[in-house]
Write a protein that holds these residues in place. Structure first.
Motif, PDB file in Angstrom:
ATOM      1  N   MET A 164       0.846  -1.140  -0.079  1.00  0.00           N
ATOM      2  CA  MET A 164       0.011  -0.022  -0.005  1.00  0.00           C
ATOM      3  C   MET A 164       0.916   1.229   0.018  1.00  0.00           C
ATOM      4  O   MET A 164       1.819   1.219   0.787  1.00  0.00           O
ATOM      5  N   GLN A 165       0.576   2.117  -0.933  1.00  0.00           N
ATOM      6  CA  GLN A 165       1.305   3.384  -1.118  1.00  0.00           C
ATOM      7  C   GLN A 165       1.118   4.250  -0.087  1.00  0.00           C
ATOM      8  O   GLN A 165      -0.121   4.636   0.649  1.00  0.00           O
ATOM      9  N   ALA A 166       2.287   4.698   0.713  1.00  0.00           N
ATOM     10  CA  ALA A 166       2.243   5.704   1.959  1.00  0.00           C
ATOM     11  C   ALA A 166       1.753   7.177   1.204  1.00  0.00           C
ATOM     12  O   ALA A 166       1.860   7.488   0.252  1.00  0.00           O
ATOM     13  N   SER A 167       1.279   7.757   2.438  1.00  0.00           N
ATOM     14  CA  SER A 167       0.790   9.257   1.957  1.00  0.00           C
ATOM     15  C   SER A 167       1.862  10.123   1.875  1.00  0.00           C
ATOM     16  O   SER A 167       3.161   9.954   2.663  1.00  0.00           O
ATOM     17  N   ILE A 168       1.844  11.100   1.141  1.00  0.00           N
ATOM     18  CA  ILE A 168       3.024  12.309   0.868  1.00  0.00           C
ATOM     19  C   ILE A 168       3.013  13.154   1.918  1.00  0.00           C
ATOM     20  O   ILE A 168       1.829  13.462   2.785  1.00  0.00           O
ATOM     21  N   GLU A 169       4.062  13.799   2.101  1.00  0.00           N
ATOM     22  CA  GLU A 169       4.165  14.819   2.958  1.00  0.00           C
ATOM     23  C   GLU A 169       3.957  16.268   2.275  1.00  0.00           C
ATOM     24  O   GLU A 169       4.779  16.155   1.446  1.00  0.00           O
ATOM     25  N   LEU A 170       3.078  16.830   2.681  1.00  0.00           N
ATOM     26  CA  LEU A 170       2.695  18.296   2.008  1.00  0.00           C
ATOM     27  C   LEU A 170       3.386  19.269   2.502  1.00  0.00           C
ATOM     28  O   LEU A 170       3.463  19.385   3.904  1.00  0.00           O
ATOM     29  N   ASN A 171       3.847  20.210   1.837  1.00  0.00           N
ATOM     30  CA  ASN A 171       4.314  21.312   2.125  1.00  0.00           C
ATOM     31  C   ASN A 171       3.224  22.376   2.265  1.00  0.00           C
ATOM     32  O   ASN A 171       2.526  22.698   1.186  1.00  0.00           O
ATOM     33  N   ARG A 172       2.968  22.913   3.417  1.00  0.00           N
ATOM     34  CA  ARG A 172       1.753  23.590   3.828  1.00  0.00           C
ATOM     35  C   ARG A 172       1.678  25.142   3.540  1.00  0.00           C
ATOM     36  O   ARG A 172       1.640  25.834   4.738  1.00  0.00           O
ATOM     37  N   THR A 173       2.764  25.590   2.745  1.00  0.00           N
ATOM     38  CA  THR A 173       2.913  27.244   2.644  1.00  0.00           C
ATOM     39  C   THR A 173       1.364  27.696   2.283  1.00  0.00           C
ATOM     40  O   THR A 173       0.463  27.167   1.634  1.00  0.00           O
ATOM     41  N   PRO A 174       1.215  29.052   2.554  1.00  0.00           N
ATOM     42  CA  PRO A 174      -0.146  29.904   2.401  1.00  0.00           C
ATOM     43  C   PRO A 174      -0.721  29.521   0.850  1.00  0.00           C
ATOM     44  O   PRO A 174      -1.786  29.379   0.721  1.00  0.00           O
ATOM     45  N   SER A 175       0.322  29.975  -0.115  1.00  0.00           N
ATOM     46  CA  SER A 175      -0.025  30.052  -1.434  1.00  0.00           C
ATOM     47  C   SER A 175      -0.551  28.425  -1.916  1.00  0.00           C
ATOM     48  O   SER A 175      -1.595  28.135  -2.822  1.00  0.00           O
ATOM     49  N   VAL A 176       0.229  27.496  -1.494  1.00  0.00           N
ATOM     50  CA  VAL A 176      -0.299  26.056  -1.808  1.00  0.00           C
ATOM     51  C   VAL A 176      -1.681  25.581  -1.227  1.00  0.00           C
ATOM     52  O   VAL A 176      -2.496  25.356  -2.008  1.00  0.00           O
ATOM     53  N   GLN A 177      -1.778  25.957  -0.073  1.00  0.00           N
ATOM     54  CA  GLN A 177      -3.228  25.827   0.572  1.00  0.00           C
ATOM     55  C   GLN A 177      -4.011  26.585   0.102  1.00  0.00           C
ATOM     56  O   GLN A 177      -5.239  26.138  -0.038  1.00  0.00           O
ATOM     57  N   TYR A 178      -3.931  27.948  -0.410  1.00  0.00           N
ATOM     58  CA  TYR A 178      -4.928  28.861  -0.913  1.00  0.00           C
ATOM     59  C   TYR A 178      -5.182  27.785  -2.364  1.00  0.00           C
ATOM     60  O   TYR A 178      -6.534  27.865  -2.727  1.00  0.00           O
ATOM     61  N   LEU A 179      -4.580  27.487  -3.087  1.00  0.00           N
ATOM     62  CA  LEU A 179      -4.786  26.866  -4.451  1.00  0.00           C
ATOM     63  C   LEU A 179      -5.522  25.650  -4.288  1.00  0.00           C
ATOM     64  O   LEU A 179      -6.222  25.021  -4.796  1.00  0.00           O
ATOM     65  N   LEU A 180      -5.238  24.774  -3.136  1.00  0.00           N
ATOM     66  CA  LEU A 180      -5.411  23.369  -2.927  1.00  0.00           C
ATOM     67  C   LEU A 180      -7.091  23.593  -2.482  1.00  0.00           C
ATOM     68  O   LEU A 180      -7.889  22.649  -2.599  1.00  0.00           O
ATOM     69  N   ARG A 181      -7.502  24.640  -1.646  1.00  0.00           N
ATOM     70  CA  ARG A 181      -8.792  25.046  -1.398  1.00  0.00           C
ATOM     71  C   ARG A 181      -9.796  24.807  -2.298  1.00  0.00           C
ATOM     72  O   ARG A 181     -10.883  24.291  -2.641  1.00  0.00           O
ATOM     73  N   ILE A 182      -9.226  25.709  -3.360  1.00  0.00           N
ATOM     74  CA  ILE A 182     -10.174  25.329  -4.738  1.00  0.00           C
ATOM     75  C   ILE A 182     -10.168  24.104  -5.378  1.00  0.00           C
ATOM     76  O   ILE A 182     -10.918  23.721  -5.827  1.00  0.00           O
ATOM     77  N   GLY A 183      -8.591  23.971  -5.707  1.00  0.00           N
ATOM     78  CA  GLY A 183      -8.705  22.452  -6.332  1.00  0.00           C
ATOM     79  C   GLY A 183      -9.334  21.300  -5.978  1.00  0.00           C
ATOM     80  O   GLY A 183      -9.957  20.263  -6.433  1.00  0.00           O
ATOM     81  N   ASP A 184      -8.995  21.216  -4.167  1.00  0.00           N
ATOM     82  CA  ASP A 184      -9.873  20.189  -3.867  1.00  0.00           C
ATOM     83  C   ASP A 184     -11.241  20.155  -3.922  1.00  0.00           C
ATOM     84  O   ASP A 184     -11.852  19.046  -4.051  1.00  0.00           O
ATOM     85  N   THR A 185     -12.068  21.318  -3.632  1.00  0.00           N
ATOM     86  CA  THR A 185     -13.203  21.490  -3.699  1.00  0.00           C
ATOM     87  C   THR A 185     -13.773  20.906  -5.098  1.00  0.00           C
ATOM     88  O   THR A 185     -14.892  20.254  -5.175  1.00  0.00           O
ATOM     89  N   CYS A 186     -13.065  21.509  -6.177  1.00  0.00           N
ATOM     90  CA  CYS A 186     -13.576  20.884  -7.529  1.00  0.00           C
ATOM     91  C   CYS A 186     -13.423  19.539  -7.625  1.00  0.00           C
ATOM     92  O   CYS A 186     -14.151  18.803  -8.017  1.00  0.00           O
ATOM     93  N   LEU A 187     -12.293  18.715  -7.149  1.00  0.00           N
ATOM     94  CA  LEU A 187     -11.865  17.265  -7.213  1.00  0.00           C
ATOM     95  C   LEU A 187     -12.974  16.857  -6.619  1.00  0.00           C
ATOM     96  O   LEU A 187     -13.510  15.611  -7.052  1.00  0.00           O
ATOM     97  N   VAL A 188     -13.373  16.996  -5.310  1.00  0.00           N
ATOM     98  CA  VAL A 188     -14.242  16.325  -4.512  1.00  0.00           C
ATOM     99  C   VAL A 188     -15.529  16.269  -4.944  1.00  0.00           C
ATOM    100  O   VAL A 188     -16.308  15.163  -4.988  1.00  0.00           O
ATOM    101  N   LEU A 189     -15.901  17.673  -5.353  1.00  0.00           N
ATOM    102  CA  LEU A 189     -17.236  17.769  -6.031  1.00  0.00           C
ATOM    103  C   LEU A 189     -17.543  16.929  -7.200  1.00  0.00           C
ATOM    104  O   LEU A 189     -18.480  16.241  -7.682  1.00  0.00           O
ATOM    105  N   ALA A 190     -16.444  16.868  -8.058  1.00  0.00           N
ATOM    106  CA  ALA A 190     -16.590  16.138  -9.080  1.00  0.00           C
ATOM    107  C   ALA A 190     -16.652  14.578  -9.005  1.00  0.00           C
ATOM    108  O   ALA A 190     -17.426  13.922  -9.755  1.00  0.00           O
ATOM    109  N   GLN A 191     -15.945  14.113  -7.856  1.00  0.00           N
ATOM    110  CA  GLN A 191     -16.250  12.851  -7.554  1.00  0.00           C
ATOM    111  C   GLN A 191     -17.566  12.476  -7.167  1.00  0.00           C
ATOM    112  O   GLN A 191     -18.445  11.419  -7.547  1.00  0.00           O
ATOM    113  N   ARG A 192     -18.340  13.404  -6.361  1.00  0.00           N
ATOM    114  CA  ARG A 192     -19.811  13.247  -6.067  1.00  0.00           C
ATOM    115  C   ARG A 192     -20.789  13.388  -7.246  1.00  0.00           C
ATOM    116  O   ARG A 192     -21.552  12.672  -7.509  1.00  0.00           O
ATOM    117  N   LEU A 193     -20.463  14.168  -8.350  1.00  0.00           N
ATOM    118  CA  LEU A 193     -21.186  14.233  -9.475  1.00  0.00           C
ATOM    119  C   LEU A 193     -20.929  13.341 -10.458  1.00  0.00           C
ATOM    120  O   LEU A 193     -22.018  12.513 -10.949  1.00  0.00           O
TER     121      LEU A 193
END
Length: 259
Positions: free
Chosen positions: A1-30
């Motif tokens: 089983m592949q281990a989880s990656i370690e994320l670099n939690r810089t503010p710019s990365v988190q800001y973009l992931l908030r949008i990207g993750d919302t799109c990704l997870v909602l796409a999964q539900r759709l």
């Protein structure tokens, strides 16, 4: 089983992931609506909206990986499929179970309206790559908003049963609205750098546009409540673990596998 990656939690990365993750997870539900929508045309429309959201997520996750830095840069697949639950920053509303059709189209309308307003502002981002992504995504978000909003009006102004379902969905989903506009240090950093707007700045125009849809549907704007969801902070509902188990199964079972 592949281990989880370690994320670099810089503010710019988190800001973009908030949008990207919302799109990704909602796409999964759709995607769960494929083969289950009430009419064939809507079955295809839901799938197409999901694909648009996946495309937006891919672009943002790719760029977020580039912003992590050479010492810890991840590609779009690693960020999509190999993070732990606490390293996803999507809005909680996106991870809620599929629900009925009224729930689905109202959720789509609420999120698409937010994304449209975000993309409008991000088109002037200080990051040229983000501005380019926004230019394409804005056209898609406008269509998503119009399509889903049209269904909200039809259901609210339809039969007694469709109105009942629309009212129930509105009461359920409105609980998760305040999270969209919670202000924090990530927003502060993005606004200060010119990367993107603080989401709190979008609350008034979002409410104006949602009020227009709900008025046309004959639905009353619900009152705010004290409840606050926290998906943007990486603290999710009980539903997130199940959706990630499904999303991540192949990549974790067969690391590096490609079609």
């Amino acid at each position: 089983m592949q281990a989880s990656i370690e994320l670099n939690r810089t503010p710019s990365v988190q800001y973009l992931l908030r949008i990207g993750d919302t799109c990704l997870v909602l796409a999964q539900r759709l995607g769960e609506w494929c083969g289950h929508a009430p009419v064939l045309e809507e079955d295809i429309a839901m799938a197409n909206i999901a694909l648009d959201l996946v495309g937006q997520a891919r672009a943002l996750l790719t760029h977020a990986g580039q912003l992590e830095g050479a010492d810890r840069a991840h590609d779009e697949d690693q960020l999509a499929f190999l993070r732990s639950e606490r390293d996803y920053f999507n809005l909680t509303i996106a991870e809620l179970p599929r629900g009925d059709f009224a729930f689905a189209v109202l959720r789509n309308t609420m999120v698409a309206t937010l994304l449209k307003l975000l993309w409008q502002r991000l088109a002037a981002s200080s990051d040229p790559e983000v501005a380019a992504i926004a230019g394409k995504a804005l056209k898609e978000a406008r269509y998503h908003q119009q399509h889903s909003g049209g269904w909200v009006v039809r259901l609210g102004d339809g039969t007694a049963e469709s109105r009942r379902r629309a009212e129930k969905a509105l009461q359920q989903l409105w609980l998760y609205m305040p999270e969209m506009f919670e202000h924090d240090a990530i927003d502060e950093a993005a606004s200060a750098s010119g990367l993107g707007p603080a989401w709190s700045e979008l609350r008034a125009p979002w409410l104006d546009e949602m009020r227009q849809v709900l008025d046309a549907a004959g639905l009353a704007l619900p009152p705010d409540t004290a409840f606050r969801s926290t998906g943007k902070q990486g603290r999710h509902s009980e539903h997130m673990g199940y959706i990630l188990a499904e999303m991540q199964h192949l990549q974790r079972s067969f690391p590096g596998g490609v079609w």
